[in-house]
Each structure stands twice: as C-alpha cells, then as structure tokens.
Design a protein around this motif. Structure first.
Motif, PDB file in Angstrom:
ATOM      1  N   ASP A  67       0.838  -1.204   0.000  1.00 14.09           N
ATOM      2  CA  ASP A  67       0.000   0.000   0.000  1.00 14.09           C
ATOM      3  C   ASP A  67       0.874   1.257   0.000  1.00 14.09           C
ATOM      4  OD1 ASP A  67      -2.699   1.281   0.305  1.00 14.09           O
ATOM      5  OD2 ASP A  67      -1.755   2.011   2.157  1.00 14.09           O
ATOM      6  N   LEU A  68       1.923   1.231   0.788  1.00 14.34           N
ATOM      7  CA  LEU A  68       2.853   2.366   0.841  1.00 14.34           C
ATOM      8  C   LEU A  68       3.491   2.602  -0.531  1.00 14.34           C
ATOM      9  CD1 LEU A  68       4.121   4.348   2.919  1.00 14.34           C
ATOM     10  CD2 LEU A  68       5.907   2.638   3.274  1.00 14.34           C
ATOM     11  N   LEU A  69       3.962   1.543  -1.160  1.00 17.00           N
ATOM     12  CA  LEU A  69       4.615   1.662  -2.466  1.00 17.00           C
ATOM     13  C   LEU A  69       3.634   2.065  -3.568  1.00 17.00           C
ATOM     14  CD1 LEU A  69       6.959  -1.426  -2.268  1.00 17.00           C
ATOM     15  CD2 LEU A  69       7.710   0.960  -2.450  1.00 17.00           C
ATOM     16  N   LEU A  70       2.489   1.400  -3.625  1.00 13.61           N
ATOM     17  CA  LEU A  70       1.566   1.596  -4.742  1.00 13.61           C
ATOM     18  C   LEU A  70       0.660   2.818  -4.575  1.00 13.61           C
ATOM     19  CD1 LEU A  70       0.572  -2.113  -5.357  1.00 13.61           C
ATOM     20  CD2 LEU A  70       2.169  -0.715  -6.701  1.00 13.61           C
ATOM     21  N   ASN A  71       0.218   3.088  -3.374  1.00 11.23           N
ATOM     22  CA  ASN A  71      -0.750   4.166  -3.184  1.00 11.23           C
ATOM     23  C   ASN A  71      -0.135   5.473  -2.702  1.00 11.23           C
ATOM     24  OD1 ASN A  71      -2.892   2.509  -4.005  1.00 11.23           O
ATOM     25  ND2 ASN A  71      -3.010   1.623  -1.963  1.00 11.23           N
ATOM     26  N   ARG A  72       0.974   5.400  -2.001  1.00 12.27           N
ATOM     27  CA  ARG A  72       1.605   6.627  -1.522  1.00 12.27           C
ATOM     28  C   ARG A  72       2.710   7.101  -2.464  1.00 12.27           C
ATOM     29  NH1 ARG A  72       2.231   9.753   3.498  1.00 12.27           N
ATOM     30  NH2 ARG A  72       3.399  11.527   2.683  1.00 12.27           N
ATOM     31  N   PHE A  73       3.626   6.184  -2.866  1.00  8.29           N
ATOM     32  CA  PHE A  73       4.796   6.613  -3.626  1.00  8.29           C
ATOM     33  C   PHE A  73       4.635   6.492  -5.142  1.00  8.29           C
ATOM     34  CE2 PHE A  73       7.050   5.257   0.429  1.00  8.29           C
ATOM     35  CZ  PHE A  73       7.024   6.536   0.943  1.00  8.29           C
ATOM     36  N   TRP A  74       3.909   5.499  -5.629  1.00  2.00           N
ATOM     37  CA  TRP A  74       3.764   5.331  -7.080  1.00  2.00           C
ATOM     38  C   TRP A  74       3.203   6.569  -7.771  1.00  2.00           C
ATOM     39  CZ3 TRP A  74       5.587   3.489 -11.225  1.00  2.00           C
ATOM     40  CH2 TRP A  74       4.861   3.501 -12.406  1.00  2.00           C
ATOM     41  N   PRO A  75       2.192   7.263  -7.233  1.00  2.00           N
ATOM     42  CA  PRO A  75       1.697   8.459  -7.928  1.00  2.00           C
ATOM     43  C   PRO A  75       2.790   9.506  -8.186  1.00  2.00           C
ATOM     44  CG  PRO A  75       0.127   7.788  -6.266  1.00  2.00           C
ATOM     45  CD  PRO A  75       1.359   6.937  -6.065  1.00  2.00           C
ATOM     46  N   PHE A  76       3.743   9.643  -7.278  1.00  2.00           N
ATOM     47  CA  PHE A  76       4.844  10.588  -7.485  1.00  2.00           C
ATOM     48  C   PHE A  76       5.784  10.100  -8.578  1.00  2.00           C
ATOM     49  CE2 PHE A  76       3.277  11.770  -3.389  1.00  2.00           C
ATOM     50  CZ  PHE A  76       3.401  13.151  -3.389  1.00  2.00           C
ATOM     51  N   VAL A  77       6.089   8.809  -8.556  1.00  2.00           N
ATOM     52  CA  VAL A  77       6.941   8.239  -9.606  1.00  2.00           C
ATOM     53  C   VAL A  77       6.243   8.364 -10.952  1.00  2.00           C
ATOM     54  CG1 VAL A  77       7.978   6.099 -10.478  1.00  2.00           C
ATOM     55  CG2 VAL A  77       8.076   6.615  -8.030  1.00  2.00           C
ATOM     56  N   TRP A  78       4.987   7.967 -11.011  1.00  2.00           N
ATOM     57  CA  TRP A  78       4.239   7.973 -12.268  1.00  2.00           C
ATOM     58  C   TRP A  78       4.124   9.383 -12.846  1.00  2.00           C
ATOM     59  CZ3 TRP A  78      -0.415   9.930 -14.131  1.00  2.00           C
ATOM     60  CH2 TRP A  78      -0.797   9.411 -15.372  1.00  2.00           C
ATOM     61  N   SER A  79       3.881  10.386 -12.010  1.00  2.00           N
ATOM     62  CA  SER A  79       3.757  11.756 -12.532  1.00  2.00           C
ATOM     63  C   SER A  79       5.071  12.220 -13.159  1.00  2.00           C
ATOM     64  CB  SER A  79       3.293  12.727 -11.447  1.00  2.00           C
ATOM     65  OG  SER A  79       4.276  12.894 -10.463  1.00  2.00           O
ATOM     66  N   ASN A  80       6.203  11.801 -12.586  1.00  2.00           N
ATOM     67  CA  ASN A  80       7.497  12.139 -13.180  1.00  2.00           C
ATOM     68  C   ASN A  80       7.729  11.383 -14.480  1.00  2.00           C
ATOM     69  OD1 ASN A  80       9.172  14.010 -11.409  1.00  2.00           O
ATOM     70  ND2 ASN A  80       8.325  12.579  -9.941  1.00  2.00           N
ATOM     71  N   LEU A  81       7.374  10.108 -14.505  1.00  2.00           N
ATOM     72  CA  LEU A  81       7.516   9.332 -15.733  1.00  2.00           C
ATOM     73  C   LEU A  81       6.632   9.914 -16.830  1.00  2.00           C
ATOM     74  CD1 LEU A  81       7.412   5.704 -14.278  1.00  2.00           C
ATOM     75  CD2 LEU A  81       9.439   6.920 -15.096  1.00  2.00           C
ATOM     76  N   GLU A  82       5.404  10.222 -16.482  1.00  2.00           N
ATOM     77  CA  GLU A  82       4.427  10.745 -17.438  1.00  2.00           C
ATOM     78  C   GLU A  82       4.853  12.103 -17.999  1.00  2.00           C
ATOM     79  OE1 GLU A  82       0.515  10.440 -19.299  1.00  2.00           O
ATOM     80  OE2 GLU A  82       1.907   9.001 -18.454  1.00  2.00           O
ATOM     81  N   SER A  83       5.455  12.944 -17.180  1.00  2.00           N
ATOM     82  CA  SER A  83       5.842  14.281 -17.636  1.00  2.00           C
ATOM     83  C   SER A  83       7.166  14.288 -18.396  1.00  2.00           C
ATOM     84  CB  SER A  83       5.914  15.248 -16.455  1.00  2.00           C
ATOM     85  OG  SER A  83       6.955  14.876 -15.581  1.00  2.00           O
ATOM     86  N   SER A  84       7.886  13.174 -18.393  1.00  2.00           N
ATOM     87  CA  SER A  84       9.143  13.121 -19.138  1.00  2.00           C
ATOM     88  C   SER A  84       8.832  12.999 -20.634  1.00  2.00           C
ATOM     89  CB  SER A  84      10.003  11.934 -18.683  1.00  2.00           C
ATOM     90  OG  SER A  84       9.503  10.734 -19.198  1.00  2.00           O
ATOM     91  N   THR A  85       9.824  13.264 -21.442  1.00  2.00           N
ATOM     92  CA  THR A  85       9.655  13.123 -22.893  1.00  2.00           C
ATOM     93  C   THR A  85      10.102  11.744 -23.367  1.00  2.00           C
ATOM     94  OG1 THR A  85      11.847  14.082 -23.253  1.00  2.00           O
ATOM     95  CG2 THR A  85       9.970  15.601 -23.262  1.00  2.00           C
ATOM     96  N   CYS A  86      10.344  10.856 -22.433  1.00  2.00           N
ATOM     97  CA  CYS A  86      10.849   9.511 -22.748  1.00  2.00           C
ATOM     98  C   CYS A  86       9.747   8.472 -22.605  1.00  2.00           C
ATOM     99  CB  CYS A  86      11.980   9.147 -21.805  1.00  2.00           C
ATOM    100  SG  CYS A  86      13.347  10.304 -21.823  1.00  2.00           S
ATOM    101  N   ASN A  87       9.962   7.341 -23.233  1.00  2.00           N
ATOM    102  CA  ASN A  87       9.114   6.189 -22.966  1.00  2.00           C
ATOM    103  C   ASN A  87       9.453   5.703 -21.566  1.00  2.00           C
ATOM    104  OD1 ASN A  87       8.046   6.247 -25.572  1.00  2.00           O
ATOM    105  ND2 ASN A  87       9.684   4.957 -26.356  1.00  2.00           N
ATOM    106  N   TYR A  88       8.511   5.049 -20.932  1.00  2.00           N
ATOM    107  CA  TYR A  88       8.750   4.578 -19.574  1.00  2.00           C
ATOM    108  C   TYR A  88       8.052   3.253 -19.336  1.00  2.00           C
ATOM    109  CZ  TYR A  88       4.171   6.751 -18.858  1.00  2.00           C
ATOM    110  OH  TYR A  88       2.856   7.106 -18.959  1.00  2.00           O
ATOM    111  N   PHE A  89       8.478   2.612 -18.264  1.00  2.00           N
ATOM    112  CA  PHE A  89       7.905   1.343 -17.845  1.00  2.00           C
ATOM    113  C   PHE A  89       7.802   1.365 -16.331  1.00  2.00           C
ATOM    114  CE2 PHE A  89       8.448  -2.885 -16.139  1.00  2.00           C
ATOM    115  CZ  PHE A  89       7.491  -3.602 -16.849  1.00  2.00           C
ATOM    116  N   PRO A  90       6.720   0.884 -15.751  1.00  2.00           N
ATOM    117  CA  PRO A  90       5.559   0.278 -16.387  1.00  2.00           C
ATOM    118  C   PRO A  90       4.581   1.343 -16.884  1.00  2.00           C
ATOM    119  CG  PRO A  90       5.320   0.141 -14.013  1.00  2.00           C
ATOM    120  CD  PRO A  90       6.661   0.764 -14.273  1.00  2.00           C
ATOM    121  N   GLN A  91       3.907   1.028 -17.940  1.00  2.00           N
ATOM    122  CA  GLN A  91       2.884   1.910 -18.496  1.00  2.00           C
ATOM    123  C   GLN A  91       1.588   1.800 -17.697  1.00  2.00           C
ATOM    124  OE1 GLN A  91       2.748   3.916 -21.468  1.00  2.00           O
ATOM    125  NE2 GLN A  91       4.972   3.798 -21.506  1.00  2.00           N
ATOM    126  N   ASP A  92       1.314   0.610 -17.212  1.00  2.00           N
ATOM    127  CA  ASP A  92       0.072   0.346 -16.496  1.00  2.00           C
ATOM    128  C   ASP A  92       0.345   0.236 -14.998  1.00  2.00           C
ATOM    129  OD1 ASP A  92      -1.307   0.183 -18.957  1.00  2.00           O
ATOM    130  OD2 ASP A  92      -0.666  -1.892 -19.199  1.00  2.00           O
TER     131      ASP A  92
END
Length: 168
Positions: A33-58
C-alpha cells in the motif's frame, strides 16, 4: 495472532522445495500500500511528464526482496526507444527505505576505448565505480552502468521526505 499467520503461511509452502519464504500478510499489505498508493503516484507523474518512454505503463507490480526483514520493492524505468537508460527501484520495509538508481550509457563499437576507460577511471566514481559490459550481439557494443542511491531509517526521514526524493 502471529502464530495464526505463520501457520496459515506454512500451509501454503511447497514441501518439495528446499526452502520456504513466509511473509506476514499484514506487513506485506502495508508495504505494498505504501509503495503503490503513496509513492507510485509521485513516480508515475514524473515518468508521465518526461519526454521519454517509460515502464511500467500500467499498474506497477511490487516484488519481494530477500533479506532478514520483509522488504518489498517497486521498479520503474526510462527508455530510449526500446532500451532502458535509467532504472529506479524503491524498496521499503517497516524499518527503512532505499532508492536505488542505475544509469545505462550505451556506446557503439566505434567509440574510442580511451574515452570509455577515462569514464571508468574517473576519480569522482571512487567508492562506487561504474561497470562496463560488452554485448557483441547488440547494436550497442559497450554499456557503462552507473549506480547511485540513498535511503534511511523511518526514524530519520518520514514518507514526505521519500516523496521529495522521487521528484526529478
């Protein structure tokens, strides 16, 4: 209470194997829960805002890390076309957290080896030297891997401090 989860987990083990790994379901659920619900949104927002492809997409997947205390981890990557040039792994236990970063520099066979040796021997990497691998089958012949990371016990940093480390 602890005895109940141990017995329940022991029943799930495969008796034909040479070892058994048992995780306290409550601790595993807390860490996931800590990894997926607390920290993943921060990681995902950085991945999403980059101009690079990233993994995981889902939806990301957490993984078990072998150690003396239950540790779960979340891995994410930045890709240049189909090749990773950055891999991050955030690991959490009830005692501490660790953010590991690996950067991959892929170079062609035509690169001057003296430049590669200069990177490998740079004194700024003393104590945490880069690694060189050679892949004769791939289009990129040399790969230099640089390692970095930081972490601490939960008593030193709280979850907000970890979030700040996840912003790049």
């Amino acid at each position: 209470m602890k005895k109940n989860w141990l017995i329940s987990e022991a029943r799930k083990t495969d008796g034909s194997k040479d070892y058994a790994i048992m995780e306290n379901p409550e601790t595993r659920s807390y860490l996931d829960d800590l990894l997926l619900n607390r920290f993943w949104p921060f990681v995902w927002s950085n991945l999403e805002s980059s101009t690079c492809n990233y993994f995981p997409q889902d939806t990301p997947v957490t993984e078990f890390e072998l150690g003396h205390i239950l540790t779960r981890s979340l891995t994410f990557m930045l890709l240049d076309e189909d090749r990773a040039f950055f891999r991050g792994t955030l690991s959490c236990s009830k005692e501490d957290w660790m953010l590991k970063n690996e950067f991959f520099l892929s170079l062609s066979k035509d690169n001057d080896p003296r430049v590669i040796f200069e990177i490998l021997g740079n004194s700024r990497f003393r104590g945490n030297p880069p690694e060189l691998s050679i892949d004769k089958m791939a289009g990129h012949f040399y790969q230099i891997t640089l390692h970095a990371g930081n972490g601490a016990g939960w008593g030193i940093y709280d979850e907000d401090a970890v979030e700040k480390k996840l912003v790049w």
